[in-house]
Design a protein around this motif. Structure first.
Motif, PDB file in Angstrom:
ATOM      1  N   LEU A  14      -5.904  30.249 -69.750  1.00 20.59           N
ATOM      2  CA  LEU A  14      -6.381  30.401 -70.874  1.00 20.59           C
ATOM      3  C   LEU A  14      -7.238  29.518 -71.611  1.00 20.59           C
ATOM      4  O   LEU A  14      -8.494  30.418 -71.213  1.00 20.59           O
ATOM      5  CB  LEU A  14      -5.087  30.860 -72.062  1.00 20.59           C
ATOM      6  CG  LEU A  14      -4.242  31.856 -72.093  1.00 20.59           C
ATOM      7  CD1 LEU A  14      -3.167  31.706 -73.389  1.00 20.59           C
ATOM      8  CD2 LEU A  14      -4.535  33.104 -71.879  1.00 20.59           C
ATOM      9  N   ASP A  16      -9.142  28.741 -68.291  1.00 18.28           N
ATOM     10  CA  ASP A  16      -9.877  28.728 -67.372  1.00 18.28           C
ATOM     11  C   ASP A  16      -8.881  27.944 -65.076  1.00 18.28           C
ATOM     12  O   ASP A  16      -9.451  27.271 -64.927  1.00 18.28           O
ATOM     13  CB  ASP A  16     -11.196  27.638 -67.393  1.00 18.28           C
ATOM     14  CG  ASP A  16     -11.928  28.706 -67.545  1.00 18.28           C
ATOM     15  OD1 ASP A  16     -12.282  30.314 -67.963  1.00 18.28           O
ATOM     16  OD2 ASP A  16     -13.532  28.468 -68.407  1.00 18.28           O
ATOM     17  N   ARG A  42      -9.111  26.701 -80.100  1.00 16.63           N
ATOM     18  CA  ARG A  42      -9.107  27.839 -79.802  1.00 16.63           C
ATOM     19  C   ARG A  42     -11.292  27.996 -80.153  1.00 16.63           C
ATOM     20  O   ARG A  42     -11.634  29.237 -79.616  1.00 16.63           O
ATOM     21  CB  ARG A  42      -8.316  29.149 -81.806  1.00 16.63           C
ATOM     22  CG  ARG A  42      -9.518  30.577 -81.599  1.00 16.63           C
ATOM     23  CD  ARG A  42      -8.801  31.041 -82.901  1.00 16.63           C
ATOM     24  NE  ARG A  42      -8.717  30.337 -84.032  1.00 16.63           N
ATOM     25  CZ  ARG A  42      -7.760  30.046 -84.526  1.00 16.63           C
ATOM     26  NH1 ARG A  42      -6.767  30.942 -84.567  1.00 16.63           N
ATOM     27  NH2 ARG A  42      -7.468  29.305 -86.141  1.00 16.63           N
ATOM     28  N   LEU A  46     -10.616  27.195 -75.625  1.00 15.06           N
ATOM     29  CA  LEU A  46      -9.645  28.508 -75.417  1.00 15.06           C
ATOM     30  C   LEU A  46     -11.015  29.810 -74.936  1.00 15.06           C
ATOM     31  O   LEU A  46     -11.306  29.836 -75.359  1.00 15.06           O
ATOM     32  CB  LEU A  46      -9.271  29.276 -76.080  1.00 15.06           C
ATOM     33  CG  LEU A  46      -8.315  30.400 -76.366  1.00 15.06           C
ATOM     34  CD1 LEU A  46      -6.915  29.412 -75.015  1.00 15.06           C
ATOM     35  CD2 LEU A  46      -6.928  30.476 -77.033  1.00 15.06           C
ATOM     36  N   LYS A  47     -10.250  30.228 -73.400  1.00 20.38           N
ATOM     37  CA  LYS A  47     -11.378  30.577 -72.850  1.00 20.38           C
ATOM     38  C   LYS A  47     -10.866  32.500 -72.740  1.00 20.38           C
ATOM     39  O   LYS A  47     -11.751  33.321 -72.460  1.00 20.38           O
ATOM     40  CB  LYS A  47     -11.683  30.742 -71.403  1.00 20.38           C
ATOM     41  CG  LYS A  47     -11.676  29.423 -71.033  1.00 20.38           C
ATOM     42  CD  LYS A  47     -13.702  29.070 -71.311  1.00 20.38           C
ATOM     43  CE  LYS A  47     -13.640  28.164 -71.466  1.00 20.38           C
ATOM     44  NZ  LYS A  47     -14.881  27.163 -72.502  1.00 20.38           N
ATOM     45  N   GLU A  48      -9.603  32.790 -72.721  1.00 19.75           N
ATOM     46  CA  GLU A  48      -9.280  34.010 -73.142  1.00 19.75           C
ATOM     47  C   GLU A  48      -8.100  34.328 -73.682  1.00 19.75           C
ATOM     48  O   GLU A  48      -7.076  33.687 -73.931  1.00 19.75           O
ATOM     49  CB  GLU A  48      -8.976  35.105 -71.422  1.00 19.75           C
ATOM     50  CG  GLU A  48      -8.477  34.637 -70.998  1.00 19.75           C
ATOM     51  CD  GLU A  48      -8.443  34.444 -69.081  1.00 19.75           C
ATOM     52  OE1 GLU A  48      -7.015  35.671 -69.455  1.00 19.75           O
ATOM     53  OE2 GLU A  48      -9.056  34.864 -68.678  1.00 19.75           O
ATOM     54  N   ARG A  49      -7.899  35.405 -74.025  1.00 21.29           N
ATOM     55  CA  ARG A  49      -6.987  36.559 -75.039  1.00 21.29           C
ATOM     56  C   ARG A  49      -6.146  35.399 -75.629  1.00 21.29           C
ATOM     57  O   ARG A  49      -5.129  35.662 -75.727  1.00 21.29           O
ATOM     58  CB  ARG A  49      -5.862  36.269 -73.429  1.00 21.29           C
ATOM     59  CG  ARG A  49      -6.067  37.613 -72.745  1.00 21.29           C
ATOM     60  CD  ARG A  49      -6.133  38.251 -72.720  1.00 21.29           C
ATOM     61  NE  ARG A  49      -4.934  39.682 -73.391  1.00 21.29           N
ATOM     62  CZ  ARG A  49      -3.638  40.164 -72.530  1.00 21.29           C
ATOM     63  NH1 ARG A  49      -3.430  39.639 -71.582  1.00 21.29           N
ATOM     64  NH2 ARG A  49      -2.819  39.822 -73.567  1.00 21.29           N
ATOM     65  N   PRO A  50      -6.656  34.774 -77.230  1.00 28.79           N
ATOM     66  CA  PRO A  50      -6.627  33.441 -77.856  1.00 28.79           C
ATOM     67  C   PRO A  50      -4.778  34.770 -77.845  1.00 28.79           C
ATOM     68  O   PRO A  50      -4.182  33.401 -78.638  1.00 28.79           O
ATOM     69  CB  PRO A  50      -7.633  33.429 -78.749  1.00 28.79           C
ATOM     70  CG  PRO A  50      -8.295  35.556 -78.568  1.00 28.79           C
ATOM     71  CD  PRO A  50      -8.083  35.162 -77.057  1.00 28.79           C
ATOM     72  N   GLU A  51      -4.597  35.576 -78.793  1.00 33.84           N
ATOM     73  CA  GLU A  51      -3.012  36.468 -79.052  1.00 33.84           C
ATOM     74  C   GLU A  51      -2.137  35.606 -77.985  1.00 33.84           C
ATOM     75  O   GLU A  51      -1.161  35.876 -78.802  1.00 33.84           O
ATOM     76  CB  GLU A  51      -3.467  37.832 -79.503  1.00 33.84           C
ATOM     77  CG  GLU A  51      -3.432  38.462 -78.326  1.00 33.84           C
ATOM     78  CD  GLU A  51      -4.844  38.681 -77.011  1.00 33.84           C
ATOM     79  OE1 GLU A  51      -4.522  39.217 -75.912  1.00 33.84           O
ATOM     80  OE2 GLU A  51      -5.726  38.409 -77.901  1.00 33.84           O
TER      81      GLU A  51
END
Length: 97
Positions: A14, A16, A42, A46-51
């Motif tokens: 998440l 990179d 965050r 955080l680069k993607e899909r924080p959930e």
């Protein structure tokens, strides 16, 4: 304030794919705590899909957090006040199947 952040168990995907981060947190009048660190992560790392990493103001269930090699539950979780050179590790225990 300088801190070392490490991500393992797939959590690094998440970010990179980078497992080790040396971060300099901006100066502020009050000491940084884990809740503020997670919000900073965050917003800045955080680069993607924080959930998959966070739920509300904290980490998702299944993300183990260690502060200087101790379970963060023993350290006060979100209220723990960070010290210079703290080592914070996030380990995902969630795996697909």
């Amino acid at each position: 304030m300088l801190s070392k952040l490490k991500l393992h168990g797939g959590a690094e995907l998440l970010f990179d794919g980078v497992k080790n981060h040396h971060v300099t947190l901006p100066g502020q009048s009050d000491p940084w705590d884990m809740k503020q660190l997670l919000a900073w992560i965050r917003g800045n790392m955080l680069k993607e899909r924080p959930e998959l990493f966070m739920q509300g103001d904290t980490v998702r269930p299944g993300i183990l957090v260690l502060i200087n090699d101790a379970d963060w539950e023993l350290m006060g979780e979100l209220e723990y006040q960070l010290q210079d050179q703290d080592n914070v590790v996030f380990i995902s225990t969630l795996h697909g199947g």
